[in-house]
Design a protein around this motif. Structure first.
Motif, PDB file in Angstrom:
ATOM      1  N   VAL A   1       8.339 -10.880  13.113  1.00  0.00           N
ATOM      2  CA  VAL A   1       9.373 -10.153  13.839  1.00  0.00           C
ATOM      3  C   VAL A   1      10.715 -10.712  13.400  1.00  0.00           C
ATOM      4  O   VAL A   1      10.898 -11.937  13.334  1.00  0.00           O
ATOM      5  CB  VAL A   1       9.179 -10.330  15.364  1.00  0.00           C
ATOM      6  CG1 VAL A   1      10.262  -9.626  16.146  1.00  0.00           C
ATOM      7  CG2 VAL A   1       7.795  -9.827  15.780  1.00  0.00           C
ATOM      8  N   ASP A   2      11.676  -9.824  13.103  1.00  0.00           N
ATOM      9  CA  ASP A   2      12.991 -10.303  12.670  1.00  0.00           C
ATOM     10  C   ASP A   2      13.832 -10.724  13.871  1.00  0.00           C
ATOM     11  O   ASP A   2      13.402 -10.618  15.022  1.00  0.00           O
ATOM     12  CB  ASP A   2      13.701  -9.261  11.788  1.00  0.00           C
ATOM     13  CG  ASP A   2      14.181  -8.037  12.544  1.00  0.00           C
ATOM     14  OD1 ASP A   2      14.189  -8.032  13.798  1.00  0.00           O
ATOM     15  OD2 ASP A   2      14.567  -7.058  11.875  1.00  0.00           O
TER      16      ASP A   2
ATOM     17  N   ASP B   1       4.103  -6.751   6.034  1.00  0.00           N
ATOM     18  CA  ASP B   1       3.946  -7.855   5.083  1.00  0.00           C
ATOM     19  C   ASP B   1       4.735  -7.650   3.799  1.00  0.00           C
ATOM     20  O   ASP B   1       5.308  -8.595   3.252  1.00  0.00           O
ATOM     21  CB  ASP B   1       2.474  -8.075   4.748  1.00  0.00           C
ATOM     22  CG  ASP B   1       1.683  -8.623   5.920  1.00  0.00           C
ATOM     23  OD1 ASP B   1       2.291  -9.149   6.865  1.00  0.00           O
ATOM     24  OD2 ASP B   1       0.447  -8.528   5.886  1.00  0.00           O
ATOM     25  N   GLU B   2       4.780  -6.422   3.290  1.00  0.00           N
ATOM     26  CA  GLU B   2       5.474  -6.175   2.023  1.00  0.00           C
ATOM     27  C   GLU B   2       6.989  -6.338   2.126  1.00  0.00           C
ATOM     28  O   GLU B   2       7.673  -6.376   1.118  1.00  0.00           O
ATOM     29  CB  GLU B   2       5.104  -4.789   1.453  1.00  0.00           C
ATOM     30  CG  GLU B   2       5.515  -3.624   2.305  1.00  0.00           C
ATOM     31  CD  GLU B   2       4.476  -3.213   3.350  1.00  0.00           C
ATOM     32  OE1 GLU B   2       4.702  -2.173   3.979  1.00  0.00           O
ATOM     33  OE2 GLU B   2       3.474  -3.924   3.549  1.00  0.00           O
ATOM     34  N   LYS B   3       7.512  -6.506   3.320  1.00  0.00           N
ATOM     35  CA  LYS B   3       8.955  -6.718   3.498  1.00  0.00           C
ATOM     36  C   LYS B   3       9.297  -8.193   3.733  1.00  0.00           C
ATOM     37  O   LYS B   3      10.420  -8.538   4.051  1.00  0.00           O
ATOM     38  CB  LYS B   3       9.465  -5.888   4.682  1.00  0.00           C
ATOM     39  CG  LYS B   3       9.267  -4.418   4.531  1.00  0.00           C
ATOM     40  CD  LYS B   3      10.549  -3.764   4.210  1.00  0.00           C
ATOM     41  CE  LYS B   3      10.282  -2.264   4.081  1.00  0.00           C
ATOM     42  NZ  LYS B   3      11.450  -1.539   3.803  1.00  0.00           N
ATOM     43  N   ILE B   4       8.309  -9.061   3.583  1.00  0.00           N
ATOM     44  CA  ILE B   4       8.498 -10.494   3.813  1.00  0.00           C
ATOM     45  C   ILE B   4       8.581 -11.211   2.475  1.00  0.00           C
ATOM     46  O   ILE B   4       7.699 -11.059   1.637  1.00  0.00           O
ATOM     47  CB  ILE B   4       7.320 -11.091   4.627  1.00  0.00           C
ATOM     48  CG1 ILE B   4       7.077 -10.329   5.921  1.00  0.00           C
ATOM     49  CG2 ILE B   4       7.528 -12.586   4.873  1.00  0.00           C
ATOM     50  CD1 ILE B   4       8.167 -10.455   6.937  1.00  0.00           C
TER      51      ILE B   4
END
Length: 155
Positions: free
Chosen positions: A130-131, A139-142
């Motif tokens: 969570v941002d 996951d692909e945005k981490i």
């Protein structure tokens, strides 16, 4: 490399495994999160030898995951209970993540043995990144960013 040697690693995962990586340790934490506090109850639940349980509980106490609290039932000698500290309660998300991974990747035909539910709504919850604004990120945005030359080959 032995588990004990991981304690001095620059990697936080390695240092965490120095406390939590021995067999039975995370199951003890799992049971503590479910409310188990007494030695005999841990032993009965896990079917673990007293010597191993004693060693694992001592590590968890020494590492600040559990605290040892004396108690005495009327007519009996004194005993100890093991209560989660704040650091121990923070492991709920780790245990929950392991459970979700196991349910997804090592499923049982009968389905999950445990669910974690929102106390207010009764709906299932899951572990997620969570941002800072409270938005869940896939996951692909981490990105995993290593600092100071980490990772190294020796953990």
């Amino acid at each position: 490399m032995t588990i004990a040697k991981l304690a001095d690693s620059s990697c936080a995962v390695s240092r965490s495994l120095a406390v939590l990586g021995e067999r039975w340790t995370l199951l003890i934490v799992r049971d503590a999160l479910a409310g188990t506090t007494k030695f005999d109850a841990f032993r009965e639940s896990l079917r673990i030898g007293a010597d191993v349980l004693t060693e694992r509980l001592a590590t968890l106490v020494d590492s600040g995951v559990l605290e040892k609290v004396a108690y005495r039932e009327p007519g009996h000698r004194g005993h100890f209970e093991y209560h989660l500290t704040e650091a121990g309660r923070q492991l709920h998300v780790v245990i929950g993540g392991l459970q979700l991974w196991g349910d997804a990747n090592l499923p049982r035909p009968s389905g999950p043995a445990t669910q974690r539910l929102d106390r207010r709504t009764g709906k299932p919850v899951r572990v997620a990144f969570v941002d800072e604004d409270g938005r869940q990120l896939p996951d692909e945005k981490i990105d995993v960013v290593y600092r100071n030359g980490f990772p190294n080959r020796s953990a």
